[in-house]
Design a protein around this motif. Sequence first.
Motif, PDB file in Angstrom:
ATOM      1  N   ASP A  99       0.897  -1.212   0.051  1.00 34.39           N
ATOM      2  CA  ASP A  99       0.104   0.050   0.123  1.00 34.39           C
ATOM      3  C   ASP A  99       0.792   1.268   0.031  1.00 34.39           C
ATOM      4  O   ASP A  99       0.715   2.238  -0.882  1.00 34.39           O
ATOM      5  CB  ASP A  99      -0.939   0.041   1.094  1.00 34.39           C
ATOM      6  CG  ASP A  99      -1.775   1.174   1.197  1.00 34.39           C
ATOM      7  OD1 ASP A  99      -2.815   1.249   0.666  1.00 34.39           O
ATOM      8  OD2 ASP A  99      -1.684   2.156   2.107  1.00 34.39           O
TER       9      ASP A  99
ATOM     10  N   ARG B 282       1.296   3.815  -3.293  1.00 28.78           N
ATOM     11  CA  ARG B 282       0.557   5.178  -2.907  1.00 28.78           C
ATOM     12  C   ARG B 282       1.866   6.208  -3.392  1.00 28.78           C
ATOM     13  O   ARG B 282       1.437   6.976  -4.227  1.00 28.78           O
ATOM     14  CB  ARG B 282       0.367   5.251  -1.357  1.00 28.78           C
ATOM     15  CG  ARG B 282      -0.144   6.612  -1.220  1.00 28.78           C
ATOM     16  CD  ARG B 282      -0.320   6.984   0.319  1.00 28.78           C
ATOM     17  NE  ARG B 282      -1.257   5.941   0.951  1.00 28.78           N
ATOM     18  CZ  ARG B 282      -2.247   6.250   1.106  1.00 28.78           C
ATOM     19  NH1 ARG B 282      -2.970   7.249   0.571  1.00 28.78           N
ATOM     20  NH2 ARG B 282      -3.183   5.437   1.598  1.00 28.78           N
TER      21      ARG B 282
ATOM     22  N   GLY C 172      -6.244  -1.997 -11.757  1.00 31.18           N
ATOM     23  CA  GLY C 172      -6.085  -1.847 -10.147  1.00 31.18           C
ATOM     24  C   GLY C 172      -5.265  -0.467  -9.970  1.00 31.18           C
ATOM     25  O   GLY C 172      -5.512   0.359  -9.167  1.00 31.18           O
TER      26      GLY C 172
ATOM     27  N   TYR D  41      -9.956   4.257  -9.214  1.00 35.36           N
ATOM     28  CA  TYR D  41     -10.478   3.519  -7.749  1.00 35.36           C
ATOM     29  C   TYR D  41      -9.576   2.977  -7.018  1.00 35.36           C
ATOM     30  O   TYR D  41      -9.716   2.455  -5.810  1.00 35.36           O
ATOM     31  CB  TYR D  41     -11.637   2.551  -8.018  1.00 35.36           C
ATOM     32  CG  TYR D  41     -11.259   1.469  -9.052  1.00 35.36           C
ATOM     33  CD1 TYR D  41     -10.926   0.235  -8.609  1.00 35.36           C
ATOM     34  CD2 TYR D  41     -11.442   1.478 -10.322  1.00 35.36           C
ATOM     35  CE1 TYR D  41     -10.339  -0.763  -9.116  1.00 35.36           C
ATOM     36  CE2 TYR D  41     -10.885   0.389 -11.274  1.00 35.36           C
ATOM     37  CZ  TYR D  41     -10.310  -0.730 -10.646  1.00 35.36           C
ATOM     38  OH  TYR D  41      -9.972  -1.894 -11.524  1.00 35.36           O
ATOM     39  N   SER D  42      -8.442   2.691  -7.417  1.00 33.69           N
ATOM     40  CA  SER D  42      -7.380   2.106  -6.538  1.00 33.69           C
ATOM     41  C   SER D  42      -5.979   2.400  -7.268  1.00 33.69           C
ATOM     42  O   SER D  42      -5.753   3.048  -8.282  1.00 33.69           O
ATOM     43  CB  SER D  42      -7.528   0.811  -6.655  1.00 33.69           C
ATOM     44  OG  SER D  42      -6.393  -0.010  -5.948  1.00 33.69           O
ATOM     45  N   TYR D  43      -4.814   2.431  -6.272  1.00 34.71           N
ATOM     46  CA  TYR D  43      -3.407   2.470  -6.978  1.00 34.71           C
ATOM     47  C   TYR D  43      -2.730   1.162  -6.565  1.00 34.71           C
ATOM     48  O   TYR D  43      -1.631   1.142  -7.086  1.00 34.71           O
ATOM     49  CB  TYR D  43      -2.613   3.744  -6.254  1.00 34.71           C
ATOM     50  CG  TYR D  43      -2.963   3.719  -4.778  1.00 34.71           C
ATOM     51  CD1 TYR D  43      -2.125   2.781  -3.928  1.00 34.71           C
ATOM     52  CD2 TYR D  43      -3.539   4.610  -4.157  1.00 34.71           C
ATOM     53  CE1 TYR D  43      -2.379   3.110  -2.701  1.00 34.71           C
ATOM     54  CE2 TYR D  43      -3.781   4.940  -2.765  1.00 34.71           C
ATOM     55  CZ  TYR D  43      -3.150   3.884  -2.019  1.00 34.71           C
ATOM     56  OH  TYR D  43      -3.382   3.775  -0.693  1.00 34.71           O
TER      57      TYR D  43
ATOM     58  N   SER E 158      -5.573  -5.500  -5.301  1.00 35.37           N
ATOM     59  CA  SER E 158      -6.531  -4.620  -5.187  1.00 35.37           C
ATOM     60  C   SER E 158      -7.960  -5.685  -5.116  1.00 35.37           C
ATOM     61  O   SER E 158      -8.985  -5.340  -4.491  1.00 35.37           O
ATOM     62  CB  SER E 158      -7.103  -3.790  -6.552  1.00 35.37           C
ATOM     63  OG  SER E 158      -8.277  -3.200  -6.473  1.00 35.37           O
TER      64      SER E 158
ATOM     65  N   GLU F  32      -9.451  -4.543  -1.772  1.00 38.58           N
ATOM     66  CA  GLU F  32     -10.382  -3.997  -1.913  1.00 38.58           C
ATOM     67  C   GLU F  32     -11.485  -4.476  -2.992  1.00 38.58           C
ATOM     68  O   GLU F  32     -11.612  -3.511  -4.106  1.00 38.58           O
ATOM     69  CB  GLU F  32      -9.805  -2.429  -2.450  1.00 38.58           C
ATOM     70  CG  GLU F  32      -8.930  -1.943  -1.657  1.00 38.58           C
ATOM     71  CD  GLU F  32      -8.139  -0.825  -2.401  1.00 38.58           C
ATOM     72  OE1 GLU F  32      -7.494   0.121  -1.732  1.00 38.58           O
ATOM     73  OE2 GLU F  32      -8.127  -0.745  -3.767  1.00 38.58           O
TER      74      GLU F  32
ATOM     75  N   TYR G 246     -14.247  -1.963  -4.625  1.00 37.33           N
ATOM     76  CA  TYR G 246     -14.012  -0.633  -4.963  1.00 37.33           C
ATOM     77  C   TYR G 246     -14.315  -0.510  -6.325  1.00 37.33           C
ATOM     78  O   TYR G 246     -14.570   0.559  -6.973  1.00 37.33           O
ATOM     79  CB  TYR G 246     -12.761  -0.226  -4.779  1.00 37.33           C
ATOM     80  CG  TYR G 246     -12.535   0.191  -3.153  1.00 37.33           C
ATOM     81  CD1 TYR G 246     -13.475  -0.375  -2.149  1.00 37.33           C
ATOM     82  CD2 TYR G 246     -11.411   0.870  -2.797  1.00 37.33           C
ATOM     83  CE1 TYR G 246     -13.180   0.055  -0.790  1.00 37.33           C
ATOM     84  CE2 TYR G 246     -11.098   1.205  -1.280  1.00 37.33           C
ATOM     85  CZ  TYR G 246     -12.185   0.721  -0.204  1.00 37.33           C
ATOM     86  OH  TYR G 246     -11.919   1.035   0.895  1.00 37.33           O
TER      87      TYR G 246
END
Length: 550
Positions: free
Chosen positions: A190, A194, A295, A322-324, A330, A334, A337
């Motif tokens: 994460d 990010r 993702g 919706y995500s990185y 993902s 998530e 998401y």
Amino acid sequence: MVMRDWFWRLALSFSATGLVLGTLLFAASLTPSLLPRPYVTQGLLSGVAMACGYGLGVLLAALWFWLELPEPKDRVRLWLKAAAGGVCGVVVLVFLWRTAEWQNSIRALMDLPPIETAHPFYVGLIALALFLVLFGLGRLFAFLVRLFASTSRRAAPRRLSYVIGTVLAATLFWTLADGLLVRFVLHTADSSFRRLDQVIEPDTAEPSDPLKSGSAASLVRWDDLGRMGRSFVATGPAAKDIAAFTGKPAFEPLRVYAGLNAAETPEARAKIALDELIRVGGFERSTLLVVMPTGTGWIDPEGIDTVEYLHHGDIASVAIQYSYLASWLSLLAEPDYGAEAARALFRAVYGHWTTLPKESRPKLYLYGLSLGALSSEQSAELFEVIGDPYQGALWAGPPFPSRIWRKMTADRNPGTPAWLPRFRDGSYVRFTSQRNVLPQAGDHWGPMRIVYLQYASDPIVFYDPYSFYRQPEWMTVPRGPDVSPDFAWYPVVTFLQLTLDMAMATTTPMGLGHVYAGEHYVDPWIAVTGVTDWSEADVARLKEKFRAGR
């Protein structure tokens, strides 16, 4: 002397049943699957397979002991272990010798050079090292079972105490693995993704064109696009590039993107994307794409560039992030998401689109690759749009959980393979791969055109969690042209092979595995969007352009 005694005690402590089953799974793991494997990943796979087989053998032996069935005497057991060890050693050497042939059977299909001569040697060393590590962990687990069992035996019968010990040891291992290893990996990933998402590449400058997202006139700041959003907006063919290739006037393609930092919720990002799309005149183009990224927020340029050429730039594309995280992360961290973002973006765009006059509004299409295809599938239910349907969708490399894809594949016409099915009369959905087979379903299309682009060698599409105990349907003959004829199903092992293949899905050459080539997008886009002003010669020239551009 002490060292030799220790070695023999260790050797004789091995389970003969576990050794035999471990060797069988090790040997099976060397056979080919969907993707070629370098010696490092092959060694890791084989080590895990051998440990799984050994563990299964130990479990069977423990069950035998728990049922208090008769056991061989010490001398007989010693001879059985010696014989099993000798046979297993021969099997290991024979299968290691053949692993080069098996791996080259896939590499030849993918035009890759043959493996090195030392490949089997490295595989054996890595597999042995990993097996010993896992064996040590297994011994630790067994020690904890005995420890907990001996403690609980004061209040429970002997058999029940072993059940209690096993449950407590498994709970302890799971807690440590989930609390320390999994959470640490997810936290590290994460943080890394990010930071990577915030990187601004030196060759992607903030656009000066007011029609581009991230410009001074845009509703989305350049920094809020995210790394993949900035790449999406800053790249792609310009009007002059398209006109130079086609020899006809062209528009500047419009690309709208809202990154994660643009707003807190998917609904808010969708609203910003819609406002930005209206601002740049996206609804004034002839074609409009609602795109779901993967993702990380990445949108495959091969899929978007091709359709922009086919429509002479008279097209607008809109997407939100919706995500990185990488797609597989993902899905793990998530899972909802992507679907939430897809529904939010579709509702926003579709809601505005339905207010426009039908004779002048653009044709509306959906597009997604990989996790983007899975999310895009969930944009809307058919009953929500049947009164005023969008025109179609192209979904490339749909992941195996994709609901619509699984339903259509399961209900395919008899006699058609699972890796390239045909569904009824082809008026609603069609499937294709490297070779265009869309025309085989005829010219008749209904009000919506859905096309799935998938490769038979794509483990993201054809991963089967039930391969643990049954052969996947797509392994039956005839197989896809990019799947090795030596690929055989083995319980447990095939599941491990496909799991590793899924993690390596993007390591293949272009046009194989999970790496979709631009020339293979051309025919699906023509079918979905109904392009009619391109001659066969020009279509072939466009395919060659994308093939030669790599």
